[in-house]
Design an enzyme around this catalytic site. Structure first.
Site, PDB file in Angstrom:
ATOM      1  N   VAL A   1     -49.258  11.622  40.606  1.00 32.76           N
ATOM      2  CA  VAL A   1     -50.166  12.641  40.082  1.00 32.76           C
ATOM      3  C   VAL A   1     -49.369  13.734  39.371  1.00 32.76           C
ATOM      4  O   VAL A   1     -49.768  14.216  38.304  1.00 32.76           O
ATOM      5  CB  VAL A   1     -51.045  13.230  41.199  1.00 32.76           C
ATOM      6  CG1 VAL A   1     -51.904  14.374  40.669  1.00 32.76           C
ATOM      7  CG2 VAL A   1     -51.944  12.149  41.793  1.00 32.76           C
ATOM      8  N   ASP A   2     -48.244  14.138  39.929  1.00 33.70           N
ATOM      9  CA  ASP A   2     -47.386  15.117  39.251  1.00 33.70           C
ATOM     10  C   ASP A   2     -46.952  14.605  37.880  1.00 33.70           C
ATOM     11  O   ASP A   2     -46.987  15.343  36.884  1.00 33.70           O
ATOM     12  CB  ASP A   2     -46.138  15.392  40.094  1.00 33.70           C
ATOM     13  CG  ASP A   2     -46.377  16.418  41.191  1.00 33.70           C
ATOM     14  OD1 ASP A   2     -47.145  17.361  40.959  1.00 33.70           O
ATOM     15  OD2 ASP A   2     -45.789  16.266  42.268  1.00 33.70           O
ATOM     16  N   ILE A   3     -46.517  13.359  37.833  1.00 34.11           N
ATOM     17  CA  ILE A   3     -46.003  12.806  36.580  1.00 34.11           C
ATOM     18  C   ILE A   3     -47.112  12.687  35.541  1.00 34.11           C
ATOM     19  O   ILE A   3     -46.939  13.068  34.370  1.00 34.11           O
ATOM     20  CB  ILE A   3     -45.332  11.446  36.846  1.00 34.11           C
ATOM     21  CG1 ILE A   3     -44.049  11.657  37.673  1.00 34.11           C
ATOM     22  CG2 ILE A   3     -45.012  10.721  35.544  1.00 34.11           C
ATOM     23  CD1 ILE A   3     -43.458  10.392  38.241  1.00 34.11           C
TER      24      ILE A   3
END
Length: 398
Positions: free
Chosen positions: A170-172
């Protein structure tokens, strides 16, 4: 040097950890000047997310993964003088990126509304866990939480156990959405002369990434099931254990399935109405999979990969990291680069995967040491003298 595609764009990076720093690294790779503002003494939290650390340093590999091609400036934003320095830099920037909790920077006069008065052309990107609005807006959060809440874990793993994606997905994905959003806002700014505020939520990005899984549910009302290493497209589309090692095999259409049957010397499967078409194979998934599993177990992985390649059937091995970087295709594409670092010596980095013809990414500057560029940035952009910077450093402001 990095690409020149964004030459002339200055980004003030007030972000930490992964999602937003990944976005600003992308902009830096594309040629933007990125000034990373960090806390004096400690800096970005991710500098300590080790081991492993870069050889001869106390800088974690985690930090190195998303902070190349930037300059580091230390400023204490909780002090009045620190806030003035950030305002001075924002007034001379095209983009500001931050990922503080909702409402935090407003306490210091560093929110979008305050900075827009100084610089109406500023594109201001705020990355938060839940967004600027809604009942969860002030909650903290991390990648695993958003994988769980967005539904990503509900479709990942085996039937009996939801599973987090190994990387901070999700961060990426949020970092990629963020860089795209900034580029669109800059396009709008260039056309109208006006900047804007971008409200980006990790939860929103996690849900958006479910793509066809979410659409299948919305159209049918059927809740997706977890299939381990099995896919949702044509059959086969999953991992299979060969005589010695596993492969991932996909025959996404009837032509590819016919080619697989020829490679396996099992063209008789094409005569079975349960398996003759993609729709039929999907409908009879539980019947055909044991047949395919038995076929794949009759040869070694390398034997299968060779014969499947000859028949133009998509398949690949399960590579551990050493095998990934030894792969001739990865090597040919230049996805591993080594640069000179003044402390570590030779520093390996993952390359930017974008290949331009006119503005290629041809080089990388190492991720900066904490405060490495404080003097040159504050004297060059904020208008301070060397004596003023020295005074601020003694006071712990920079």
């Amino acid at each position: 040097m990095p690409s020149t595609a964004l030459a002339g764009i200055r980004v003030l990076d007030l972000s930490r950890i992964l999602a937003a720093p990944l976005a600003t690294q992308m902009l830096a790779d594309l040629g933007a000047e990125v000034i990373k503002v960090e806390r004096p003494g400690t800096g970005d939290d991710s500098r300590t997310y080790g081991p492993p650390f870069a050889p001869g340093t106390d800088t974690a590999a985690f930090y190195l993964s998303c902070n190349r091609n930037k300059r580091s400036v230390t400023v204490n934003h909780a002090t009045a003088e620190g806030q003035e320095l950030i305002r001075a830099l924002a007034a001379r920037s095209d983009v500001l990126v931050e990922n503080f909790r909702t409402g935090t920077l407003a306490k210091y006069g560093l929110d979008h509304e305050s900075l827009r008065e100084l610089n109406p052309r500023l594109v201001y990107l705020s990355v938060t866990g839940f967004g600027q609005t809604g009942p969860y807006a002030e909650r903290p959060g991390y990648d695993g939480i958003f994988q769980a809440m967005s539904g990503m874990m509900s479709v990942s793993g085996h039937p009996e156990e939801p599973m987090k994606v190994g990387v901070s997905m999700v961060d990426i994905l949020t970092g990629l959405y963020a860089s795209t959003a900034v580029l669109a806002a800059l396009r709008h700014r260039d056309a109208t002369g006006e900047g804007q505020f971008i409200d980006l939520s990790l939860l929103d990005c996690g849900l958006a990434s479910l793509s066809h899984f979410a659409m299948n549910y919305l159209v049918s009302g059927g809740v997706p099931t977890r299939r381990g290493n099995g896919g949702y497209g044509g059959i086969p589309s999953q991992a299979f254990l060969c005589e010695d090692k596993p492969i991932f095999l996909v025959a996404g259409n009837d032509k590819q399935f016919a080619a697989f049957c020829a490679a396996a010397d099992r063209t008789d499967l094409l005569q079975d109405p349960r398996f003759a078409t993609t729709s039929a194979r999907i409908a009879h998934r539980e019947e055909i999979l044991p047949v395919l599993e038995a076929i794949l177990r009759t040869r070694t992985r390398d034997d299968w990969l060779a014969v499947l390649d000859q028949h133009d059937v998509p398949a690949g091995p399960f590579n551990e990291m050493p095998e990934v970087f030894a792969d001739p295709q990865i090597q040919h594409r230049g996805m591993l680069v080594e640069i000179e670092d003044r402390v570590s010596g030779r520093l390996p980095l993952l390359a930017n995967p974008i290949r331009f013809t006119a503005t290629p990414v041809e080089g990388y500057a190492p991720p900066p040491a904490l405060g490495e560029h404080t003097d040159e940035v504050l004297t060059g952009l904020a208008g301070l003298t060397e004596a003023q910077v020295k005074r601020l450093r003694v006071q712990g402001i920079v």
